[in-house]
Design an enzyme around this catalytic site. Structure first.
Site, PDB file in Angstrom:
ATOM      1  CG  ASP A   8      -1.736   1.182   1.414  1.00 55.69           C
ATOM      2  OD1 ASP A   8      -2.355   1.604   0.423  1.00 55.69           O
ATOM      3  OD2 ASP A   8      -1.768   1.729   2.533  1.00 55.69           O
ATOM      4  CG  ASP A  10      -1.622   7.714   0.303  1.00 47.81           C
ATOM      5  OD1 ASP A  10      -0.465   7.882  -0.122  1.00 47.81           O
ATOM      6  OD2 ASP A  10      -2.644   8.116  -0.282  1.00 47.81           O
ATOM      7  CB  CYS A  91      -8.622   1.521  -7.171  1.00 52.56           C
ATOM      8  SG  CYS A  91     -10.421   1.772  -7.186  1.00 52.56           S
ATOM      9  CG  HIS A  93     -13.328   3.637  -9.498  1.00 53.28           C
ATOM     10  ND1 HIS A  93     -12.618   2.527  -9.911  1.00 53.28           N
ATOM     11  CD2 HIS A  93     -13.641   4.327 -10.624  1.00 53.28           C
ATOM     12  CE1 HIS A  93     -12.514   2.520 -11.225  1.00 53.28           C
ATOM     13  NE2 HIS A  93     -13.124   3.610 -11.685  1.00 53.28           N
ATOM     14  CB  CYS A  99     -14.836  -0.133  -9.147  1.00 52.99           C
ATOM     15  SG  CYS A  99     -13.636   0.202  -7.841  1.00 52.99           S
ATOM     16  CB  CYS A 101      -9.989  -1.858  -9.812  1.00 58.94           C
ATOM     17  SG  CYS A 101     -10.755  -0.224  -9.890  1.00 58.94           S
ATOM     18  CG  ASP A 128      -2.567   2.269   6.408  1.00 57.20           C
ATOM     19  OD1 ASP A 128      -2.765   1.841   5.255  1.00 57.20           O
ATOM     20  OD2 ASP A 128      -2.979   3.374   6.801  1.00 57.20           O
TER      21      ASP A 128
END
Length: 356
Positions: A8, A10, A91, A93, A99, A101, A128
């Site tokens: 990941d 952020d 992604c 969205h 969605c 994704c 996280d």
């Protein structure tokens, strides 16, 4: 096989700002320890895929240009330190879009799930949030959570330890018309040890492998012993070789080679190379047709099957007057050779080819 970490962004690579949106350079702060951790993981043979949800990317509230400036800064910064990503998955969205994704759904990682050339046992999702851990579950791989305001977790140093110091283990099941076998091995633990093959002396020999290699080994075999011991011994060799091969993973840091051993009047020499090329040589003469319930002709057959499934060069030579001592010396010497060969002493790959 490739070892991949799906990471990941952020909250994992960079800290997450109060409004959850990294759209200005002054909002970028790296999570403590991330660069040295990723460098250690890279040295250990891992490759990295960045996977991130960016709510509303491309809308008026989060223009794509603002995202690109910050994204490029983060990627360039990491690249300047020797850290690159084989893929970057985004992604754009909102959750409400439903969605396929958006994490934790697997839309973005479908190409990997459809491939068979990466090591799922070594892989992990690092993030996280609950959605990252759910993604890991949906992918069928491990999830490692970074400590954050969203919940308890690990520091980057602790995550490296979890990945690099994890036990090397495998659990293999093999079922044919003649046998039903389970072999569980852990190269970094000495217990538990148990053998149930229905062939007493063979159980004793397998126990010698576990005890003298210092590994955990559990073998269960239901075979057609009403015929003879051939299928049981052969198939246990194949399953054990497969389990050892899986447990070794990419073989980084192993010694690779090994060993000779005396057993009273008998002498056994086992030369082992875990280089990925199967070949076996067996030079030993037995006077008896059986030792206990184990056919002596099946001893070389067992080691040939094991070498083929393990992908190892295995040269065995033994001599002596007592067949029990010769056989036990061979199994003990193999165990000690295995002990030396699987021993870890770093993260380098013991090959000039870059692959074992």
């Amino acid at each position: 096989m490739e070892k991949i970490l799906f990471i990941d962004r952020d909250g994992t690579i960079n800290t997450e700002p109060e409004n959850y949106q990294v759209d200005r350079l002054d909002k970028i702060r790296l999570v403590p320890g991330v660069i040295p951790a990723l460098l250690r993981l890279k040295q250990a043979g891992y490759s990295f895929v960045m996977i991130t949800n960016q709510d509303g990317l491309g809308t008026s509230s989060f223009p794509e240009a603002d995202f690109e400036i910050c994204q490029n800064f983060i990627v360039d910064l990491l690249e300047s330190q020797g850290i690159t990503f084989s893929s970057i998955l985004v992604c754009p969205h909102f959750r409400e879009a439903g969605c396929e994704c958006r994490k934790p759904r697997v839309g973005m990682v479908l190409p990997w799930l459809q491939r068979t050339d990466w090591n799922r046992q070594a892989a992990a999702v690092i993030g996280d949030r609950d959605t990252d851990m759910e993604l890991a579950k949906n992918m069928g791989i491990r999830g490692l959570r970074i400590r954050s305001p969203f919940g308890e977790g690990l520091s980057w140093d602790e995550i490296v330890d979890e990945l690099l110091l994890a036990d090397r283990k495998a659990d293999v099941k093999r079922e044919t018309k003649e046998t039903k076998i389970r072999v569980a091995v852990n190269l970094d633990q000495a217990q538990p040890v148990s053998m149930k093959t229905g062939v007493g002396f063979f159980d004793h020999m397998l126990d010698q492998i576990a005890r003298h290699a210092g590994i955990s080994l559990q073998v269960e075999c239901q075979g057609d012993l009403v015929i003879d011991d051939h299928h049981s011994i052969e198939d246990v060799g194949l399953a054990l070789g497969q389990a050892l091969r899986q447990a070794l993973g990419d073989k980084r840091g192993i010694q690779r080679y090994g060993f000779a051993l005396p057993m009273d009047e008998a002498e056994a020499q086992v030369l082992l190379d875990l280089g990925g090329r199967p070949f076996s040589v067996f030079e030993a003469d037995f006077q008896r047709e059986k030792i206990g319930e184990l056919s002596t002709e099946m001893i070389p057959h067992f080691f040939r099957s094991l070498a083929e499934a393990l992908g190892a060069n295995l040269h065995i030579r033994a001599r002596g007057q007592n067949d029990h001592h010769i056989a036990e010396g061979i199994f003990k010497a193999f165990a000690r050779s295995l002990r030396e060969a699987v021993k870890k002493s770093g993260t380098d790959l013991p090959s000039t080819k870059g692959l074992l």
